[in-house]
Structures are given as structure tokens and as C-alpha cells.
Write a protein that holds these residues in place. Structure first.
Motif: not given
Length: 439
Positions: A280-291
């Protein structure tokens, strides 16, 4: 996969040699690099969708997802401010562009990029796709993110009835990562074409004439990564930055050869899960961070703006520097991982805020490719650090797993790019233990 790693390094070196030895021929090789980046970008939407849906759908409480998201956005805002401040300080010390006479004709190349730059309202409306499935074909990370969030929360509401759908998406994710592993075998070809083309087109002239801003920008990025990010990672999660960077060495090489952090996004998702950060943390943090985590882009916009203003004989006062750059940071959301997006953001921001400075953007165009590599590397490092930190702060980070990975006792599966074991569900663990006792 070790042979593939060596092949990419050899391809980069060969591309540099060809670029200097036969610049005209090398410039014609650009489609090889562009084609490889396009293949990677083709996989971004399905990977983000599967990762986020599985991450949110497997968490019983929606409040947990919201907590991770708010924590990530707050962290990104603070770190972008740090990057902006460091860029301003270094730029005002170096005074890049001082004594240069820019050629206004060079700006013609970027006029089209500056035209029609979208405002904040257009940006927000652009997050909503035309249809539920068009997000997968539009190539927009934010649109895919929105659809995945909706699907993940919908599966939460379905409860046990949504379990078969989650299992199906897990199988799709494995298929997508397997396709990505196949695409990675053409990475040497893409790296060779991309590096040869940029060296053939640029040569030494642009590097020599703009050495101050280039070296200053690279030094600023290194300062930010090793001092700011390194300190935050150690004090926030007790993780050594050099261990994390060494673990992500292949991804950094891929970014250098393609000049796009988006090319390493799928591998970052897989590697962060393997490192021990929960899905869950990876799924939310990584894509959000790329934006939204635009550390490298913030530094670039700062120094490039100061360079253009000074080179045209109209240096910006501090108050105007801050207002213009904050405006451009907001306008650049969603463009962090796209190669060449920095120059478009710079031109669009100047066009809407200080139109008389747009003419100078053309002069920096020659070395934007080299600067975009540093932007992409800094953005990528920032997102990797953020994922570990958010995982640690929310107690969704398996430190014992991380120690095994850093020590080399649990190597990442380069063949499938995804762990063969089932991901840990921390909320379901007590129920499983109770069932085991009853049995």
C-alpha cells in the motif's frame, strides 16, 4: 541479467564514441532511444493501476490509505521547498549567465512549447479522464492514478466479493512485469541511440559555453541528494543513503541513458516492495511522487530562470524570484518523469509570468538534455528516499528484509521483476494467527 547491465554500460560508452566520431550519423540514431522510452512508457499505466489497486484493495481501513497519502504530500511539499531554496541560494552565488549575449533567434525553437501552457484550472480538470478506460491510453500518470484510486476503494467496499477481482489483478500484474522484463533486453539499443544522438547534436560547444550553469546545477543536485536527502533518510529511518543508492544502481544507469526517470518507475515499484516497504505504501507514494515530488525540477527551474534573466541583463530581485518560481513549481506538476518536460515548463512559466524572458530559453535548449539527466536522477532519488521514509513512519517497512537485501543475501529477481511470495498483509496477520491456533 548481469550481462544486460554490462551491455547497457558498453552501449553508453559506444554511443559517446560514435557521437564524437560521426556526429551526423549519430544524430540519426535518436529514434532508437525514443523508441525504447516509448516502450517503457507503454507499461507505466498498467503497472501503476495494478500496484495501486492491489495496495488499496488489500487494506481493510480506508483511513490508513488517506494517512499515507497526506503524509506523502506533506513530505513532498517540504522537500520541494528545500530544493527551491537551495537552487535560489546557489544561483545567486554563482550568477549564471553573467556577461553572455543571447541570440534571440535561438528562442524560436521553444515558442511552440511555450504557447498554450495550461493553467492551474486546466491542470486540475485534466486529471479527470474522458472515460474510465481512456486513462490507460492517454499516457497521463495522474489520470491513471485517479482511476486506480477509485477502483481500489471500490474493491474495499466490496469486501469478500472483491477478493476474486484482486487475485485476477495480481495475475495481470505478474504478466505486465514479465512483459517489462522482456522489453528491458532492448535497453542497450535504446541507450546507445539516445547517448549517440545527444552527443552528436551537441558536441563540446554548448558544454563549453554553458559550463558554469551545468556544473553549478550538478553540484546543487549532488548537494541536495547527499546532504539533504541523506540526512533526512538517516534521521528519519536510520537507513544509509549509499546502501539505498547502490541497491538502485541499475535504475540510475537506465535513467542516465534515457534521460527520463519514468523509464525506471516500474522497477522502482518492484524494488521498493522487495526492499520491505509494504505494497500500500509503495502503491501510493511512488506514483504520487512522480507527479508531485519535483526536487530536481525545482532546482532546474530556479537556476535556469536566474541564468536567463541575468544573461539578458535583467536580473530578478529576490521577491520576484520566489513568486515566479513558486508559480512554475505549481505549473510543473505531473511532468517530473517526462524527458524534455522541464524545458516546456520553463518556457510556459516565463511566457505566462515574464514574457520578455522567453527569448532566452532557446539558448539553454542545447544542454537541456544533459541537465534533464540530473533532474531525473534527483527526482528518482527523492522518490526512493520518500518511499522508505513513509514506510518507516507508518510502520510499514520491514527492516529485517531491508538488511537482507542490502547485504546481498536476498537479491532482487531480475527475471520477473516481482517477488514470487505473496505480499504481507499486516492487518490480516492477526486473523491468520488466530485461525492457526484454532486449527
Amino acid at each position: 541479467m548481469h550481462y544486460l547491465y554490462i551491455a547497457v554500460v558498453a552501449a553508453v560508452l559506444l554511443g559517446i564514441i560514435v557521437g564524437f566520431a560521426a556526429p551526423d550519423f549519430a544524430a540519426e540514431l535518436k529514434p532508437l532511444g525514443s523508441g525504447f522510452v516509448s516502450l517503457i512508457k507503454m507499461m507505466i499505466s498498467p503497472i501503476i493501476f495494478c500496484t495501486i489497486v492491489l495496495g488499496i484493495g488489500s487494506v481493510a481501513k480506508a483511513a490508513k490509505v488517506g494517512k499515507v497519502g497526506l503524509l506523502a504530500l506533506g513530505y513532498f511539499l517540504v522537500m520541494s521547498t528545500f530544493a527551491l531554496t537551495i537552487g535560489l541560494v546557489v544561483g545567486n552565488i554563482l550568477h549564471p549567465g553573467e556577461g553572455l549575449n543571447l541570440d534571440p533567434a535561438a528562442a524560436a525553437k521553444v515558442q511552440e512549447q511555450a504557447t498554450g501552457s495550461e493553467g492551474t484550472v486546466d491542470f486540475l480538470l485534466g486529471i479527470i479522464p474522458e472515460t474510465l478506460v481512456s486513462a490507460f491510453t492517454a499516457g497521463s500518470v495522474l489520470q491513471t492514478l485517479l482511476v486506480a484510486l477509485l477502483a481500489g476503494f471500490a474493491l474495499q467496499k466490496l469486501g469478500p466479493a472483491g477478493k476474486p477481482i484482486l487475485r485476477g489483478i495480481e495475475h495481470i500484474q505478474r504478466l505486465v512485469f514479465r512483459i517489462l522484463a522482456m522489453i528491458m533486453w532492448v535497453a542497450p539499443v535504446g541507450a546507445f541511440g539516445a547517448i549517440a544522438a545527444v552527443v552528436g547534436e551537441t558536441g563540446w560547444d554548448a558544454l563549453r559555453s554553458l559550463a558554469v550553469i551545468m556544473l553549478g546545477f550538478y553540484a546543487t543536485c549532488l548537494l541536495f541528494i547527499f546532504v539533504v536527502l541523506g540526512s533526512v533518510l538517516w534521521f528519519g529511518a536510520r537507513i544509509n543513503l549509499f546502501s539505498l543508492l547502490r541497491y538502485l544502481g541499475r535504475e540510475f544507469l537506465l535513467i542516465v541513458s534515457t534521460s527520463s526517470s519514468e523509464s525506471a518507475l516500474p522497477r522502482l515499484i518492484a524494488k521498493m516492495e522487495h526492499l520491505g516497504v509494504s505494497r500500500p505504501v509503495v502503491g501510493i507514494t511512488v506514483p504520487t511522487g512522480y507527479s508531485f515530488n519535483l526536487d530536481g525540477t525545482a532546482i532546474y527551474l530556479t537556476m535556469a530562470t536566474l541564468f536567463i534573466a541575468t544573461a539578458q541583463g535583467s536580473p530578478l530581485p529576490l521577491g520576484e524570484q520566489i513568486s515566479l518560481l513558486v508559480f512554475m513549481i505549481i505549473a510543473s506538476k505531473g511532468a517530473a518523469g517526462v524527458s524534455g518536460a522541464g524545458i516546456a515548463t520553463l518556457a510556459g512559466g516565463l511566457q505566462s509570468h515574464r514574457p520578455e524572458l522567453v527569448d532566452g530559453v532557446g539558448f539553454i535548449l542545447g544542454i537541456d538534455r544533459f541537465m534533464s539527466e540530473a533532474r531525473a536522477l534527483t527526482n528518482f532519488a527523492g522518490n526512493a528516499v520518500a518511499t522508505v521514509l513513509i514506510g518507516s513512519w507508518t510502520k510499514e517497512f520491514d527492516r529485517s528484509q531491508a538488511r537482507e537485501v542490502f547485504a546481498g543475501r536476498d537479491p532482487f529477481n531480475e527475471a520477473t521483476l516481482v517477488d514470487s511470495h505473496e505480499p504481507k498483509d499486516t492487518e490480516a496477520e492477526p486473523e491468520r494467527q488466530k485461525e492457526a491456533v484454532l486449527a
